[in-house]
Scaffold this active site. Structure first.
Site, PDB file in Angstrom:
ATOM      1  N   CYS A  70      44.531 -16.972  83.001  1.00 35.71           N
ATOM      2  CA  CYS A  70      44.689 -15.529  83.144  1.00 35.71           C
ATOM      3  C   CYS A  70      44.683 -14.857  81.766  1.00 35.71           C
ATOM      4  O   CYS A  70      43.637 -14.745  81.153  1.00 35.71           O
ATOM      5  CB  CYS A  70      45.942 -15.202  83.958  1.00 35.71           C
ATOM      6  SG  CYS A  70      45.961 -13.506  84.580  1.00 35.71           S
ATOM      7  N   HIS A 130      45.194 -18.305  88.668  1.00 37.68           N
ATOM      8  CA  HIS A 130      46.431 -19.041  88.371  1.00 37.68           C
ATOM      9  C   HIS A 130      46.439 -20.401  89.076  1.00 37.68           C
ATOM     10  O   HIS A 130      47.071 -20.554  90.134  1.00 37.68           O
ATOM     11  CB  HIS A 130      47.652 -18.205  88.784  1.00 37.68           C
ATOM     12  CG  HIS A 130      47.981 -17.131  87.817  1.00 37.68           C
ATOM     13  ND1 HIS A 130      48.785 -17.330  86.714  1.00 37.68           N
ATOM     14  CD2 HIS A 130      47.601 -15.828  87.766  1.00 37.68           C
ATOM     15  CE1 HIS A 130      48.892 -16.206  86.027  1.00 37.68           C
ATOM     16  NE2 HIS A 130      48.183 -15.280  86.642  1.00 37.68           N
ATOM     17  N   GLU A 180      48.056 -22.995  88.290  1.00 38.20           N
ATOM     18  CA  GLU A 180      49.374 -23.645  88.264  1.00 38.20           C
ATOM     19  C   GLU A 180      50.150 -23.386  89.552  1.00 38.20           C
ATOM     20  O   GLU A 180      51.019 -24.184  89.933  1.00 38.20           O
ATOM     21  CB  GLU A 180      50.172 -23.180  87.040  1.00 38.20           C
ATOM     22  CG  GLU A 180      50.845 -21.828  87.140  1.00 38.20           C
ATOM     23  CD  GLU A 180      49.901 -20.646  86.964  1.00 38.20           C
ATOM     24  OE1 GLU A 180      50.382 -19.499  87.047  1.00 38.20           O
ATOM     25  OE2 GLU A 180      48.690 -20.868  86.742  1.00 38.20           O
TER      26      GLU A 180
END
Length: 227
Positions: free
Chosen positions: A110, A209, A211
């Site tokens: 990001c 994202h 993660e």
């Protein structure tokens, strides 16, 4: 030994137990868990603009998400909705530039992708709804947007993602010009979703994202490159 992956972080007021609004170096644990599940050893790096010497003990660098990049770094004036953190920029840009010189594996997430692009001489859109006419990349506070991305055939990100191209995003800025990097993925509206540097062993930025879902494809690739 597990490869040591440094993760850039915030310093913000935080509250826990009996302690309230203490300046705290932190990062969402999703990043740490994603690195650890991929076989790496996560180390959190607080903002420090003095030097990039910490890279000497790292095997890879993860540029985490966060606030907007200072527009002065790409030759622009700040627009009304741009919210920056000078301490993170001061700490991260020296890290990125030195890591690129060392050919250290880098994954930008990001904001991290945007830092990579600006470090490579690129520019950013400061508020995507003004450019794209919609808010699907950040639909509401704390709510991730979901969409599919298109990847360039033969690119690193295309090989990693395969047929599963759904992504979770939360951002109001985006890459306008990638500088010396190559755009290898785009959203349905044409916005850059992935950038790479094919001249280095592992430099990848993604606008979403990974993660959040502990994406072993991307974090595993970073850890493998750092091994």
């Amino acid at each position: 030994m597990r490869p040591i992956i440094g993760i850039t972080s915030y310093v913000v007021p935080a509250t826990w137990g009996v302690w309230h609004d203490l300046p705290t170096a932190l990062i969402p644990n999703d990043y740490v868990a994603a690195v650890e599940q991929a076989g790496g050893r996560a180390v959190i790096i607080p903002p420090d603009g003095r030097d990039p010497d910490v890279l000497r003990v790292l095997d890879g660098l993860l540029l985490a998400g966060g606030p907007d990049v200072e527009p002065v770094r790409y030759g622009a004036e700040p627009e009304p909705l741009t919210e920056t953190r000078a301490d993170r920029d001061a700490g991260e840009f020296p890290l990125v530039r030195r890591a690129l010189e060392l050919d250290l594996p880098i994954l930008g997430v990001c904001r991290g992708m945007q830092v990579l692009a600006v470090a490579a001489g690129g520019t950013l859109h400061q508020h995507l709804p003004d450019v794209l006419g919609h808010e699907r990349h950040r639909p509401a506070p704390g709510i991730y947007g979901e969409h599919e991305a298109r990847f360039e055939g033969g690119s690193m990100i295309a090989k990693l993602m395969g047929d599963d191209v759904g992504v979770h995003c939360y951002h109001h800025q985006g890459v306008a010009d990638p500088g010396t990097l190559t755009v290898t993925g785009r959203a349905e509206d044409g916005l850059a979703e992935a950038v790479e540097d094919p001249d280095r062993r592992f430099v990848l930025g993604v606008q979403w994202h990974p993660e959040v879902v502990r994406d072993r494809r991307l974090f595993g690739a970073l850890v493998e490159a750092a091994s």
